[in-house]
Structures are given as structure tokens and as C-alpha cells.
Design an enzyme around this catalytic site. Structure first.
Site, PDB file in Angstrom:
ATOM      1  N   VAL A  18       0.862  -1.183   0.000  1.00  0.00           N
ATOM      2  CA  VAL A  18       0.000   0.000   0.000  1.00  0.00           C
ATOM      3  C   VAL A  18       0.894   1.227   0.000  1.00  0.00           C
ATOM      4  O   VAL A  18       1.790   1.357   0.833  1.00  0.00           O
ATOM      5  CB  VAL A  18      -0.942   0.011   1.231  1.00  0.00           C
ATOM      6  CG1 VAL A  18      -1.739   1.313   1.270  1.00  0.00           C
ATOM      7  CG2 VAL A  18      -1.886  -1.179   1.194  1.00  0.00           C
ATOM      8  N   ALA A  65       4.646   4.110   2.843  1.00  0.00           N
ATOM      9  CA  ALA A  65       4.107   2.888   2.236  1.00  0.00           C
ATOM     10  C   ALA A  65       4.297   1.741   3.220  1.00  0.00           C
ATOM     11  O   ALA A  65       4.992   1.891   4.226  1.00  0.00           O
ATOM     12  CB  ALA A  65       4.835   2.568   0.932  1.00  0.00           C
ATOM     13  N   LYS A  66       3.681   0.638   2.949  1.00  0.00           N
ATOM     14  CA  LYS A  66       3.926  -0.563   3.753  1.00  0.00           C
ATOM     15  C   LYS A  66       3.534  -1.772   2.926  1.00  0.00           C
ATOM     16  O   LYS A  66       2.694  -1.668   2.030  1.00  0.00           O
ATOM     17  CB  LYS A  66       3.060  -0.532   5.022  1.00  0.00           C
ATOM     18  CG  LYS A  66       3.573  -1.444   6.100  1.00  0.00           C
ATOM     19  CD  LYS A  66       4.708  -0.780   6.840  1.00  0.00           C
ATOM     20  CE  LYS A  66       5.193  -1.574   8.016  1.00  0.00           C
ATOM     21  NZ  LYS A  66       5.990  -0.727   8.914  1.00  0.00           N
ATOM     22  N   GLY A  67       4.151  -2.903   3.230  1.00  0.00           N
ATOM     23  CA  GLY A  67       3.807  -4.133   2.531  1.00  0.00           C
ATOM     24  C   GLY A  67       3.735  -5.278   3.504  1.00  0.00           C
ATOM     25  O   GLY A  67       4.180  -5.160   4.654  1.00  0.00           O
TER      26      GLY A  67
END
Ligand code: GLU
Length: 419
Positions: free
Chosen positions: A59, A104-106
Site C-alpha cells: 500500500v 508505504a507498507k507491505g
């Protein structure tokens, strides 16, 4: 147990802080919607020949202040709402630290302890292949998070580089030092937590020696924070990992505990036995008799159910989102000071920024230089958050959010709304 939605948690603090800042809905509503959300399917050949499907996410919350930046976690509880919240927290964290990144992050929904190294490598390489079109050294730069480490970052960087056809170090941070990782990156989040905890002790006029600290989580953040605070002379009365916790009113010998775990791979804190050291649960740790509490594991650990029983006077959030909104107001009523995650755990992304800068310049810094610069950035962020909380006569959490939102909204105004 009630299921908390970390994304709702984030929105609620965002709304409150934006109102305190006097912003109209139109001015900040973009922060409620991540710019891009990606879900990928990851079919993996397991060692026994079967095929298993995993779910992955990335995201990208906001790129107004710079390329997207944020870690990737491997955990069985990963879902889209969690990754969305974590991505927004990265935008705010980078703004509080004043480094030129967005958020962001995943994540991959997987329990990595159930996979072999080979399976983990295939899963990692598949994930990067699937998100490759939307990452890059000037686009989105992943890094480690819960259950991911330098080895996994090496596979990520290698996979991305193979697709490009040339070595692209700056696409991932938290790499092994041999592959362009920064000295001090592995310890950076825990070191940042130590710096902020010590600043709080200084602020309250407490000596380190007389300050008792309990730490939930004994990994990359909690374990390092425990080690560094112990070296500062603090009395670490409790630590825990997923297996449970240890408590000793006179202070635990953190060097011995770390040596025990280092000498016995696979062992956990529950396996450590010593006279005078009591075994406690994670919930007992949260509520134990201590001055400082450092939650450094997952989200939603301090909830309306246990906040009332917390005895600590100060909470320094090593984890992302460890306190629910309901718990936060209980803590405030009790006069407990919460130092928010977006300040307290920013050390990791700050040294990620240093790593990225070193990679782009192909010019590497000494450990001393990294640690000195980290301290400077954390100190300045601490001062700004305090100033903001004072100016708006509010909590440190709201002060930090106000600071972050104010900065991003101002930048957005200068950019204008395209098209
Ligand atoms: N995962 C870390 C965090 O939550 C570090 C992110 C990064 O270095 O990009 O802040």
C-alpha cells in the site's frame, strides 16, 4: 477478544488532530485514502512438491514529501486494513522525522516459521516480482519490518536487480552491509527507542539508574532497546517475546539473557531459568510494576481491557500502533504519558534514509557518523513534537500528528491538485 481495526484507529487520530489544526475536511481528506493499494497472489512451490498460495500487499499511502518508504512484514495476521494503517503511519513518521519520504507498507500473510529457507526465498522473490512495476529507488523503497531481515532484503534487492538487468542497491534498505547496507541499520529502531526513552527520563528529571523499564518484544526493536537501555544503566525489570516474559524487581541481566539466546538458537525467553527471575505472561508484563513501559511487538497490545491496570508512568511506543484509541484516552485520564510510535520508533526509517543516501552516492559512512546523525535527527524530532504538543496544549501523540499533518498538508497546497 474484540478485533481492533488499526485503520479506523489511524483515521480517528487523524480527524482529531486535523480539527485541532483548524483544517477543513477538503484540505486533509486525501490522507484518509492511500494513493495506491495492491494485492498480489503468490503461488509457491513447497519443498514437498505441492503448490501453496499466499497473499501479499503493498500500500502506497502518500508521495507528497518524496518517494514512498516503508517496510514489509511477514505475519499470519497481515491484512489490507493493517497494511493501510501502517502505510499512513509511515507517511506521518517520515514527516515527524523530517526526512524526504512519503509512506508505504507491505506484507505477506504467512507464518514464516513454518517455511524452510528455500521456501521463504521463493516467496520473497515472487512477491518482489509481483510488485516490481510499482517500486524503485525513486518510486518506492521497501525495508524490513516484523519477521523480515537483512537476508530477505538481499533476496528482494537481487530479484529487483535481475529484472532491471543491473545492480540496483537503493531500491531496498536494511540490506546486509556486504551488499550496501548501512552500518547501524540493524540496531537503528532500537537505538532510536533508547534515545527517545532517555530524552523522556531527562525531561522528567529521572536518573537512568533509578528508572525501571519493562519491554514487550525481544526482537529487532525490543531486544536492542533492552540492550542499549541496560547499557545506559536502566533497570530492565521485565522483557517478553511470543513465548512469554521474565520479571525481576531488581533488574534482569540483559547481557546474560541475550548471550543465552545467542548461544541456543531456537530457544525463547520461556527457556531461560534463573533464581530470582519470575516467568510472567505478556499481559502481566503490560501491567507490571515499572516506571517505563515499551511495547515493541505488534499493534493493539494496550487496549481498553488492560489500560486501566497499567502501572507505568510513561509508555514509549517501539511498535507501530500498540495503543488503541480507547486505551489512549484511559491512559490520558490516568496521567500516563504516551510517547507515540511515529516519533519513538522512527530510528529505523531514519537510518534507512541514510542507507539510501549512501547507496545513491556510493559513498559509505562510519558507524560513528551514522549513530551521531541518528541522534541528531531523533533529538530534533523530539523537540519539535514537544513544542507542537505545548503549542496546541495537547498530548504528545496529537502533537506529533499535528506536526506531521501540518507539514504534509502544506506541501500538498504548494503542489496543488493535479490535474
Ligand atoms: N519497518 C520500519 C518502520 O516501521 C522501517 C521502515 C523503513 O526503514 O523503511 O518504521
Amino acid at each position: 477478544m474484540k478485533k481492533y481495526n488499526p485503520y479506523q484507529n489511524m483515521i480517528s487520530i487523524l480527524e482529531d488532530s486535523a480539527k485541532m489544526l483548524g483544517l477543513q475536511e477538503d484540505e486533509y481528506s486525501f490522507l484518509k485514502y492511500p494513493e495506491r493499494e495492491i494485492k498480489v497472489s503468490l503461488p509457491i512451490r513447497m519443498d514437498d512438491g505441492s503448490v501453496k498460495h499466499f497473499e501479499g500487499f503493498r500500500v502506497q499511502h502518500c508521495s507528497i514529501c518524496g518517494p514512498y518508504k516503508g517496510g514489509i512484514r511477514y505475519h499470519q495476521s497481515v491484512d489490507l486494513d493493517e497494511v493501510k494503517a501502517l502505510s499512513a503511519w509511515m507517511s506521518f513518521k517520515c514527516a515527524v522525522a523530517d526526512i524526504p519520504f512519503g509512506g508505504a507498507k507491505g506484507g505477506i500473510k504467512v507464518d514464516p516459521s513454518q517455511l524452510s529457507q528455500k521456501e521463504l526465498e521463493r516467496l520473497t522473490r515472487k512477491y518482489i516480482t509481483m510488485i516490481e512495476p510499482v517500486i524503485g529507488p525513486h518510486v518506492d523503497i521497501p525495508a524490513p519490518d516484523v519477521n523480515t531481515n537483512a537476508q530477505i532484503m538481499a533476496w528482494m534487492m537481487d530479484t529487483y536487480s535481475h529484472i532491471q538487468g543491473y545492480r540496483t542497491g537503493a531500491v531496498i534498505t536494511g540490506k546486509p552491509v556486504e551488499l550496501g547496507g548501512s552500518l547501524g541499520r540493524a540496531e537503528a529502531t532500537g537505538r532510536g527507542v533508547m534515545i527517545i526513552a532517555c530524552r523522556m527520563m531527562d525531561h522528567l528529571g529521572r536518573s537512568y539508574q533509578d528508572t525501571r523499564v519493562a519491554i514487550q518484544g525481544f526482537g529487532n526493536v525490543g531486544g536492542i532497546a533492552a540492550k542499549l537501555l541496560y547499557e545506559q544503566g536502566c533497570k530492565i525489570v521485565a522483557v517478553s517475546d511470543v513465548s512469554g516474559g521474565l520479571y525481576c524487581a531488581n533488574g534482569l541481566k540483559i547481557d546474560e539473557i541475550r548471550a543465552f539466546l545467542g548461544d541456543h538458537p531456537g530457544k525463547m525467553l520461556e527457556d531461560y531459568h534463573k533464581e530470582g527471575v519470575k516467568h510472567i505472561s505478556n499481559d502481566q508484563l503490560i501491567c507490571c510494576d515499572t516506571d517505563f513501559l515499551i511495547p515493541a511487538a505488534l499493534e493493539n497490545q494496550i487496549t481498553a481491557e488492560n489500560a486501566e491496570k497499567i502501572q507505568a508512568k510513561v509508555i514509549v511506543e517501539g511498535a507501530n500502533g500498540p495503543t488503541t484509541v480507547e486505551a489512549d484516552s484511559i491512559l490520558q485520564d490516568k496521567g500516563i504519558i504516551a510517547v507515540p510510535d511515529i516519533l519513538a520508533n522512527a530510528g529505523g526509517v531514519v537510518v534507512s534514509y541514510f542507507e539510501w543516501v549512501q547507496n545513491l552516492q556510493s559513498y559509505y559512512w562510519s558507524l560513528d557518523e551514522v549513530n551521531t546523525r541518528l541522534k541528531d535527527v531523533m533529538d530534533a524530532a523530539f523537540d519539535r513534537v514537544f513544542e507542537s504538543a505545548e503549542k496546541y496544549d495537547t498530548s504528545l501523540r496529537k502533537g506529533a500528528y499535528i506536526l506531521a499533518i501540518g507539514k504534509i498538508v502544506e506541501a500538498q497546497k504548494k503542489l496543488g491538485l493535479f490535474p
